[in-house]
Write a protein that holds these residues in place. Structure first.
Motif, PDB file in Angstrom:
ATOM      1  N   UNK A   1     -72.449 -51.403  66.937  1.00 44.64           N
ATOM      2  CA  UNK A   1     -72.424 -50.364  65.904  1.00 44.64           C
ATOM      3  C   UNK A   1     -71.917 -49.052  66.489  1.00 44.64           C
ATOM      4  N   UNK A   2     -72.357 -48.726  67.709  1.00 45.52           N
ATOM      5  CA  UNK A   2     -71.918 -47.486  68.343  1.00 45.52           C
ATOM      6  C   UNK A   2     -70.576 -47.634  69.055  1.00 45.52           C
ATOM      7  N   UNK A   3     -70.119 -48.852  69.256  1.00 44.81           N
ATOM      8  CA  UNK A   3     -68.831 -49.082  69.899  1.00 44.81           C
ATOM      9  C   UNK A   3     -68.854 -48.878  71.399  1.00 44.81           C
ATOM     10  N   UNK A   4     -69.972 -49.236  72.045  1.00 45.43           N
ATOM     11  CA  UNK A   4     -70.083 -49.126  73.505  1.00 45.43           C
ATOM     12  C   UNK A   4     -70.403 -50.497  74.081  1.00 45.43           C
TER      13      UNK A   4
ATOM     14  N   UNK B   1     -72.460 -41.929  69.952  1.00 49.58           N
ATOM     15  CA  UNK B   1     -73.263 -41.606  68.779  1.00 49.58           C
ATOM     16  C   UNK B   1     -72.690 -40.386  68.064  1.00 49.58           C
ATOM     17  N   UNK B   2     -72.404 -39.329  68.797  1.00 50.51           N
ATOM     18  CA  UNK B   2     -71.867 -38.120  68.181  1.00 50.51           C
ATOM     19  C   UNK B   2     -70.468 -38.343  67.605  1.00 50.51           C
ATOM     20  N   UNK B   3     -69.678 -39.178  68.249  1.00 48.60           N
ATOM     21  CA  UNK B   3     -68.356 -39.499  67.704  1.00 48.60           C
ATOM     22  C   UNK B   3     -68.493 -40.261  66.391  1.00 48.60           C
ATOM     23  N   UNK B   4     -69.437 -41.211  66.342  1.00 48.03           N
ATOM     24  CA  UNK B   4     -69.644 -41.984  65.109  1.00 48.03           C
ATOM     25  C   UNK B   4     -70.195 -41.108  63.992  1.00 48.03           C
ATOM     26  N   UNK B   5     -71.033 -40.124  64.333  1.00 48.19           N
ATOM     27  CA  UNK B   5     -71.548 -39.226  63.296  1.00 48.19           C
ATOM     28  C   UNK B   5     -70.430 -38.391  62.680  1.00 48.19           C
TER      29      UNK B   5
ATOM     30  N   UNK C   1     -73.507 -46.467  56.586  1.00 47.45           N
ATOM     31  CA  UNK C   1     -73.007 -46.461  57.958  1.00 47.45           C
ATOM     32  C   UNK C   1     -73.716 -45.389  58.784  1.00 47.45           C
ATOM     33  N   UNK C   2     -73.947 -44.218  58.174  1.00 44.42           N
ATOM     34  CA  UNK C   2     -74.631 -43.127  58.848  1.00 44.42           C
ATOM     35  C   UNK C   2     -76.030 -43.572  59.302  1.00 44.42           C
TER      36      UNK C   2
ATOM     37  N   UNK D   1     -79.944 -45.397  63.405  1.00 45.46           N
ATOM     38  CA  UNK D   1     -80.938 -46.383  63.831  1.00 45.46           C
ATOM     39  C   UNK D   1     -80.533 -47.041  65.139  1.00 45.46           C
ATOM     40  N   UNK D   2     -79.249 -47.333  65.292  1.00 46.00           N
ATOM     41  CA  UNK D   2     -78.773 -47.949  66.529  1.00 46.00           C
ATOM     42  C   UNK D   2     -78.980 -47.000  67.703  1.00 46.00           C
TER      43      UNK D   2
END
Length: 98
Positions: free
Chosen positions: A7-10, A23-27, A38-39, A44-45
Motif C-alpha cells: 500500500x505504501x509502495x516500499x 507515507x507522506x508521498x502517498x498522502x 485510499x487515504x 492504517x498501513x
C-alpha cells in the motif's frame, strides 16, 4: 488484498525513515477529500508498520480482542444472583438512600 508495504509502495525490508517518506508521498497523492478510501488505507498501513508487529499481535497494554466462549448457564446463574440481591421496593430504596 495488498499488505501494508505494498500500500505504501516500499519493500518489506524498509526502515522507518523510508516508510515515513513513502507515507507522506502517498498522502500527497491521495488527498482525504478526493480519495477517502485510499487515504484511510494509507494511514492504517503506516500506523500498522510504525507500531510494528509487537502491537499487531497484542501486548500487555494493548491485548487486542479476546477470544473465548461464554457459558450461558453461568451467565444466567449470575444474573439470578444479582437480581435476588437487588430486588428492593421503592420504600427500601428511599430508606437506604436518605
Amino acid at each position: 488484498m495488498k499488505n501494508d508495504y505494498e500500500i505504501l509502495g516500499v519493500s518489506a525490508g524498509a526502515n522507518l525513515k523510508e516508510i515515513k517518506l513513502a507515507y507522506h508521498q502517498k498522502l500527497r497523492e491521495f488527498r482525504c477529500h478526493s480519495h477517502p478510501e485510499e487515504f484511510m488505507a494509507v494511514r492504517q498501513a503506516y500506523e500498522s508498520l510504525r507500531r510494528g508487529e509487537r502491537n499487531k499481535k497484542g501486548d500487555f497494554f494493548n491485548p487486542g480482542p479476546m477470544r473465548g466462549k461464554i457459558q450461558e448457564e453461568l451467565v444466567e446463574s449470575l444474573g439470578e444472583r444479582v437480581r435476588s440481591k437487588v430486588a428492593l421496593s421503592i420504600e427500601e430504596l428511599i430508606e437506604l438512600t436518605f
